[in-house]
Design a protein around this motif. Structure first.
Motif, PDB file in Angstrom:
ATOM      1  N   THR A  19       0.952  45.568  35.376  1.00 54.74           N
ATOM      2  CA  THR A  19       1.193  45.382  33.826  1.00 54.74           C
ATOM      3  C   THR A  19       2.139  44.111  33.531  1.00 54.74           C
ATOM      4  O   THR A  19       1.698  43.528  32.446  1.00 54.74           O
ATOM      5  CB  THR A  19       1.917  46.734  33.108  1.00 54.74           C
ATOM      6  N   LEU A  20       2.994  43.983  34.098  1.00 55.59           N
ATOM      7  CA  LEU A  20       3.921  42.823  34.029  1.00 55.59           C
ATOM      8  C   LEU A  20       3.238  41.486  34.501  1.00 55.59           C
ATOM      9  O   LEU A  20       3.268  40.567  33.712  1.00 55.59           O
ATOM     10  CB  LEU A  20       5.412  43.101  34.549  1.00 55.59           C
ATOM     11  N   ARG A  21       2.593  41.463  35.387  1.00 55.30           N
ATOM     12  CA  ARG A  21       1.739  40.248  35.726  1.00 55.30           C
ATOM     13  C   ARG A  21       0.707  39.917  34.900  1.00 55.30           C
ATOM     14  O   ARG A  21       0.533  38.723  34.422  1.00 55.30           O
ATOM     15  CB  ARG A  21       1.176  40.528  37.342  1.00 55.30           C
ATOM     16  N   ALA A  22       0.117  40.827  34.389  1.00 54.17           N
ATOM     17  CA  ALA A  22      -0.880  40.726  33.476  1.00 54.17           C
ATOM     18  C   ALA A  22      -0.311  39.927  31.949  1.00 54.17           C
ATOM     19  O   ALA A  22      -1.119  39.378  31.445  1.00 54.17           O
ATOM     20  CB  ALA A  22      -1.777  41.992  33.009  1.00 54.17           C
ATOM     21  N   ALA A  23       0.873  40.447  31.819  1.00 52.27           N
ATOM     22  CA  ALA A  23       1.742  39.802  30.698  1.00 52.27           C
ATOM     23  C   ALA A  23       2.221  38.442  31.062  1.00 52.27           C
ATOM     24  O   ALA A  23       2.915  37.834  30.271  1.00 52.27           O
ATOM     25  CB  ALA A  23       2.704  40.646  30.411  1.00 52.27           C
ATOM     26  N   GLY A  24       2.271  37.967  32.207  1.00 57.42           N
ATOM     27  CA  GLY A  24       2.573  36.823  32.460  1.00 57.42           C
ATOM     28  C   GLY A  24       3.851  36.360  33.125  1.00 57.42           C
ATOM     29  O   GLY A  24       4.419  35.556  33.428  1.00 57.42           O
ATOM     30  N   TYR A  25       4.547  37.642  33.737  1.00 53.57           N
ATOM     31  CA  TYR A  25       5.765  37.821  34.361  1.00 53.57           C
ATOM     32  C   TYR A  25       5.655  37.725  35.872  1.00 53.57           C
ATOM     33  O   TYR A  25       4.497  38.254  36.228  1.00 53.57           O
ATOM     34  CB  TYR A  25       6.573  38.965  33.908  1.00 53.57           C
ATOM     35  N   LYS A  26       6.456  37.158  36.638  1.00 52.60           N
ATOM     36  CA  LYS A  26       6.391  36.963  38.115  1.00 52.60           C
ATOM     37  C   LYS A  26       7.329  38.301  38.294  1.00 52.60           C
ATOM     38  O   LYS A  26       8.448  38.785  37.865  1.00 52.60           O
ATOM     39  CB  LYS A  26       7.083  35.869  38.577  1.00 52.60           C
ATOM     40  N   VAL A  27       6.802  39.152  39.217  1.00 52.70           N
ATOM     41  CA  VAL A  27       7.311  40.345  39.427  1.00 52.70           C
ATOM     42  C   VAL A  27       7.765  40.726  40.891  1.00 52.70           C
ATOM     43  O   VAL A  27       6.932  40.314  42.039  1.00 52.70           O
ATOM     44  CB  VAL A  27       6.555  41.613  39.108  1.00 52.70           C
ATOM     45  N   GLN A  37      19.124  41.702  48.050  1.00 47.48           N
ATOM     46  CA  GLN A  37      17.693  40.955  48.014  1.00 47.48           C
ATOM     47  C   GLN A  37      17.331  40.946  46.408  1.00 47.48           C
ATOM     48  O   GLN A  37      16.733  39.995  46.133  1.00 47.48           O
ATOM     49  CB  GLN A  37      16.601  42.112  48.818  1.00 47.48           C
ATOM     50  N   ALA A  38      17.576  41.857  45.618  1.00 52.25           N
ATOM     51  CA  ALA A  38      17.318  41.647  44.207  1.00 52.25           C
ATOM     52  C   ALA A  38      18.141  40.118  43.581  1.00 52.25           C
ATOM     53  O   ALA A  38      17.495  39.516  43.013  1.00 52.25           O
ATOM     54  CB  ALA A  38      18.095  42.802  43.366  1.00 52.25           C
ATOM     55  N   LEU A  39      19.463  40.227  44.062  1.00 53.18           N
ATOM     56  CA  LEU A  39      20.131  39.039  43.565  1.00 53.18           C
ATOM     57  C   LEU A  39      19.560  37.655  44.127  1.00 53.18           C
ATOM     58  O   LEU A  39      19.477  36.589  43.465  1.00 53.18           O
ATOM     59  CB  LEU A  39      21.703  38.956  43.716  1.00 53.18           C
ATOM     60  N   ALA A  40      19.142  37.768  45.386  1.00 53.66           N
ATOM     61  CA  ALA A  40      18.501  36.688  46.149  1.00 53.66           C
ATOM     62  C   ALA A  40      17.301  36.165  45.323  1.00 53.66           C
ATOM     63  O   ALA A  40      16.768  34.932  45.359  1.00 53.66           O
ATOM     64  CB  ALA A  40      18.065  36.950  47.507  1.00 53.66           C
ATOM     65  N   GLN A  41      16.367  37.115  44.725  1.00 53.95           N
ATOM     66  CA  GLN A  41      15.353  36.679  43.760  1.00 53.95           C
ATOM     67  C   GLN A  41      15.685  36.021  42.550  1.00 53.95           C
ATOM     68  O   GLN A  41      14.758  35.577  41.738  1.00 53.95           O
ATOM     69  CB  GLN A  41      14.548  38.015  43.541  1.00 53.95           C
ATOM     70  N   MET A  42      16.965  35.813  42.108  1.00 57.20           N
ATOM     71  CA  MET A  42      17.260  35.168  40.883  1.00 57.20           C
ATOM     72  C   MET A  42      16.567  35.631  39.625  1.00 57.20           C
ATOM     73  O   MET A  42      15.935  35.070  39.133  1.00 57.20           O
ATOM     74  CB  MET A  42      17.202  33.809  40.969  1.00 57.20           C
ATOM     75  N   PRO A  43      16.783  36.984  39.563  1.00 57.85           N
ATOM     76  CA  PRO A  43      15.884  37.597  38.142  1.00 57.85           C
ATOM     77  C   PRO A  43      16.189  37.327  36.869  1.00 57.85           C
ATOM     78  O   PRO A  43      17.540  36.743  36.927  1.00 57.85           O
ATOM     79  CB  PRO A  43      15.978  39.249  38.519  1.00 57.85           C
ATOM     80  N   SER A  44      15.202  37.136  35.910  1.00 62.16           N
ATOM     81  CA  SER A  44      15.729  37.068  34.806  1.00 62.16           C
ATOM     82  C   SER A  44      16.047  38.550  34.075  1.00 62.16           C
ATOM     83  O   SER A  44      16.706  38.391  32.993  1.00 62.16           O
ATOM     84  CB  SER A  44      14.633  36.694  34.035  1.00 62.16           C
ATOM     85  N   ILE A  45      15.390  39.598  34.430  1.00 59.88           N
ATOM     86  CA  ILE A  45      15.514  40.601  34.280  1.00 59.88           C
ATOM     87  C   ILE A  45      15.466  41.790  35.283  1.00 59.88           C
ATOM     88  O   ILE A  45      14.603  41.476  36.200  1.00 59.88           O
ATOM     89  CB  ILE A  45      14.652  41.181  33.010  1.00 59.88           C
ATOM     90  N   VAL A  46      16.095  42.910  35.233  1.00 61.72           N
ATOM     91  CA  VAL A  46      15.838  43.712  36.348  1.00 61.72           C
ATOM     92  C   VAL A  46      15.595  45.192  35.718  1.00 61.72           C
ATOM     93  O   VAL A  46      16.259  45.501  34.677  1.00 61.72           O
ATOM     94  CB  VAL A  46      17.438  44.079  37.122  1.00 61.72           C
ATOM     95  N   ILE A  47      14.564  45.896  36.410  1.00 61.13           N
ATOM     96  CA  ILE A  47      14.170  47.146  35.796  1.00 61.13           C
ATOM     97  C   ILE A  47      14.731  48.167  36.888  1.00 61.13           C
ATOM     98  O   ILE A  47      14.496  47.863  38.020  1.00 61.13           O
ATOM     99  CB  ILE A  47      12.688  47.060  35.745  1.00 61.13           C
ATOM    100  N   VAL A  48      15.392  49.390  36.399  1.00 60.80           N
ATOM    101  CA  VAL A  48      15.594  50.396  37.306  1.00 60.80           C
ATOM    102  C   VAL A  48      15.281  51.497  36.886  1.00 60.80           C
ATOM    103  O   VAL A  48      15.464  52.261  35.693  1.00 60.80           O
ATOM    104  CB  VAL A  48      17.333  50.596  37.350  1.00 60.80           C
TER     105      VAL A  48
END
Length: 120
Positions: A19-27, A37-48
């Motif tokens: 869903t998110l890739r189709a909307a143009g996001y890197k996931v 590991q999450a912080l190493a990805q340097m996320p713009s948004i986190v989903i939990v």
């Protein structure tokens, strides 16, 4: 925009990713509560996913919020579990929604949090 999702359910993680890739996001999907590991990805948004017993989500959200306070955290879970919703907000989640709303409005929720983050 880079989204990191903590989702141990393989089938649901594929849905999030597609869903998110189709909307143009890197996931990037994480099946465990590996904060480093999450912080190493340097996320713009986190989903939990706060509806799963496979994640120790409360300290996960708290630590993410403390270490990366500028990164919005979108949590989702059972609409019946209002106590978990309140605990997630208290731990630092930016927004907590029912799983059904998350499924139906996922790209819109991410876009909303991104806009709110950009506002002064």
């Amino acid at each position: 925009m880079h989204v990191v999702a903590f989702e141990p359910d393989l089938f649901f993680s594929v849905r999030i990713e597609n869903t998110l890739r189709a909307a143009g996001y890197k996931v990037h999907i994480l099946e465990t509560d590996d904060i480093e590991q999450a912080l190493a990805q340097m996320p713009s948004i986190v989903i939990v996913d706060i509806g799963t017993p496979a994640l120790n989500w409360e300290p996960l959200i708290r630590t993410l919020h403390e270490r990366a306070s500028s990164v919005p955290i979108l949590a989702f879970g059972s609409h019946m579990d209002t106590a978990a919703r309140e605990r997630a907000l208290a731990a630092g989640a930016s927004l907590v929604v029912a799983r059904s709303r998350f499924v139906h409005a996922m790209p819109d929720l991410i876009a909303r949090l991104a806009r709110e983050e950009q506002q002064p």
